[in-house]
Design a protein around this motif. Structure first.
Motif, short mmCIF file in Angstrom:
data_model
loop_
_atom_site.label_atom_id
_atom_site.label_comp_id
_atom_site.label_asym_id
_atom_site.label_seq_id
_atom_site.Cartn_x
_atom_site.Cartn_y
_atom_site.Cartn_z
N SER A 107 61.57 43.71 -7.15
CA SER A 107 62.38 42.90 -6.32
C SER A 107 63.77 42.15 -7.04
O SER A 107 64.76 42.29 -6.52
N LYS A 108 63.22 41.80 -8.16
CA LYS A 108 64.34 41.16 -8.85
C LYS A 108 65.50 42.30 -9.52
O LYS A 108 66.61 42.14 -9.34
N ASP A 109 65.00 43.31 -9.63
CA ASP A 109 65.83 44.48 -9.90
C ASP A 109 66.68 44.96 -8.78
O ASP A 109 67.76 45.26 -9.18
N ARG A 110 66.24 44.91 -7.57
CA ARG A 110 66.91 45.32 -6.49
C ARG A 110 67.97 44.25 -6.38
O ARG A 110 69.00 44.62 -5.99
N LEU A 111 67.60 42.93 -6.41
CA LEU A 111 68.53 41.90 -6.15
C LEU A 111 69.70 41.87 -7.18
O LEU A 111 70.96 41.77 -6.83
N ASP A 112 69.24 42.20 -8.36
CA ASP A 112 70.61 42.23 -9.47
C ASP A 112 71.22 43.43 -9.33
O ASP A 112 72.47 43.45 -9.24
N ALA A 113 70.60 44.50 -9.00
CA ALA A 113 71.27 45.82 -8.65
C ALA A 113 72.21 45.45 -7.47
O ALA A 113 73.48 46.02 -7.45
N ALA A 114 71.90 44.92 -6.42
CA ALA A 114 72.79 44.72 -5.41
C ALA A 114 73.74 43.74 -5.51
O ALA A 114 74.96 44.05 -4.90
N ASP A 115 73.58 42.77 -6.43
CA ASP A 115 74.79 41.95 -6.69
C ASP A 115 75.65 42.87 -7.41
O ASP A 115 77.04 42.63 -7.42
N GLU A 116 75.39 43.79 -8.38
CA GLU A 116 76.30 44.49 -9.11
C GLU A 116 76.90 45.54 -8.28
O GLU A 116 78.17 45.86 -8.44
N LEU A 117 76.41 45.78 -7.11
CA LEU A 117 76.79 46.89 -5.98
C LEU A 117 78.05 46.11 -5.17
O LEU A 117 79.38 46.42 -5.03
N LYS A 118 77.85 44.64 -5.13
CA LYS A 118 78.75 43.93 -4.28
C LYS A 118 80.14 43.79 -5.17
O LYS A 118 81.13 43.71 -4.76
N LYS A 119 79.82 43.40 -6.57
CA LYS A 119 80.96 43.21 -7.44
C LYS A 119 81.54 44.49 -7.77
O LYS A 119 83.09 44.56 -7.69
N ALA A 120 81.05 45.69 -7.96
CA ALA A 120 81.77 47.16 -7.79
C ALA A 120 82.55 47.32 -6.75
O ALA A 120 83.60 47.70 -6.81
N THR A 121 81.93 46.87 -5.57
CA THR A 121 82.70 47.45 -4.27
C THR A 121 83.86 46.26 -4.20
O THR A 121 85.06 46.67 -3.95
N ALA A 122 83.92 45.02 -4.46
CA ALA A 122 84.96 43.91 -4.73
C ALA A 122 86.06 44.73 -5.58
O ALA A 122 87.08 44.25 -5.29
N ARG A 123 85.65 45.11 -7.01
CA ARG A 123 86.50 45.67 -7.70
C ARG A 123 87.61 46.99 -7.29
O ARG A 123 88.74 46.90 -7.21
N LEU A 124 86.69 47.70 -6.44
CA LEU A 124 87.49 48.74 -5.75
C LEU A 124 88.52 48.10 -4.63
O LEU A 124 89.53 48.66 -4.54
N GLU A 125 88.14 47.17 -4.01
CA GLU A 125 88.99 46.81 -2.90
C GLU A 125 90.04 46.05 -3.65
O GLU A 125 91.00 46.31 -2.96
N ALA A 126 89.88 45.41 -4.62
CA ALA A 126 90.82 44.55 -5.26
C ALA A 126 91.84 45.78 -5.80
O ALA A 126 93.06 45.37 -5.77
N ILE A 127 91.64 46.56 -6.49
CA ILE A 127 92.45 47.67 -7.07
C ILE A 127 93.35 48.15 -5.53
O ILE A 127 94.52 48.41 -5.96
N ASN A 128 92.64 48.50 -4.93
CA ASN A 128 93.49 48.97 -3.53
C ASN A 128 94.64 47.85 -3.16
O ASN A 128 95.62 48.22 -2.61
N TYR A 129 94.22 46.66 -3.13
CA TYR A 129 95.22 45.81 -2.95
C TYR A 129 96.22 45.45 -3.87
O TYR A 129 97.29 45.17 -3.58
N LEU A 130 96.13 45.73 -4.96
CA LEU A 130 96.99 45.86 -6.33
C LEU A 130 97.89 47.06 -6.16
O LEU A 130 98.93 46.73 -6.76
N SER A 131 97.24 48.08 -5.50
CA SER A 131 98.19 49.23 -5.71
C SER A 131 99.07 49.66 -4.80
O SER A 131 98.91 49.02 -3.66
#
Length: 133
Positions: free
Chosen positions: A109-133
């Motif tokens: 469960s801890k690995d899943r929670l950590d992976a889910a948090d990384e997925l949220k960060k990766a999604t936010a990065r992609l959204e941020a790039i779209n706003y910057l371009s």
């Protein structure tokens, strides 16, 4: 009128500016804030904070926290922020795919929670790039 917004971490003030509109990553979805918003305190999820001023959006990746909204003032208290330093679209897409794979192979469960948090960060990065371009 404009909204006053401050983003704070325990270490420093990330930004203190004005905005026409603010969009926060709430735990249950995005929270949009316009001039004269009702008083509100809300928990924030890992995700993208967007600040709009003069028709231009500025993205900031937040890593959880709280926001206090009081009419024309927004105070965001977060654990940390992720700086956007020259991440390209291809790299951000690769990071998102890797994060999705990590959830699939997580064993505890801890690995899943950590992976889910990384997925949220990766999604936010992609959204941020779209706003910057």
């Amino acid at each position: 009128m404009v909204i006053s917004i401050r983003v704070l971490t325990p270490q420093r003030v990330i930004c203190s500016t004005t905005a026409d509109e603010v969009v926060l990553p709430g735990l249950t979805g995005q929270v949009g804030v316009l001039d004269g918003h009702a008083a509100l305190i809300t928990a924030l999820d890992t995700g993208l904070l967007r600040i709009k001023l003069d028709e231009k959006w500025t993205p900031i990746i937040l890593c959880g926290g709280l926001a206090e909204i009081d009419r024309n003032r927004v105070t965001v208290l977060v654990n940390s922020v992720e700086e956007l330093v020259s991440v390209e679209l291809n790299e951000a897409t690769r990071q998102l795919e890797k994060a999705a794979e990590e959830i699939e192979i997580a064993e505890t469960s801890k690995d899943r929670l950590d992976a889910a948090d990384e997925l949220k960060k990766a999604t936010a990065r992609l959204e941020a790039i779209n706003y910057l371009s």
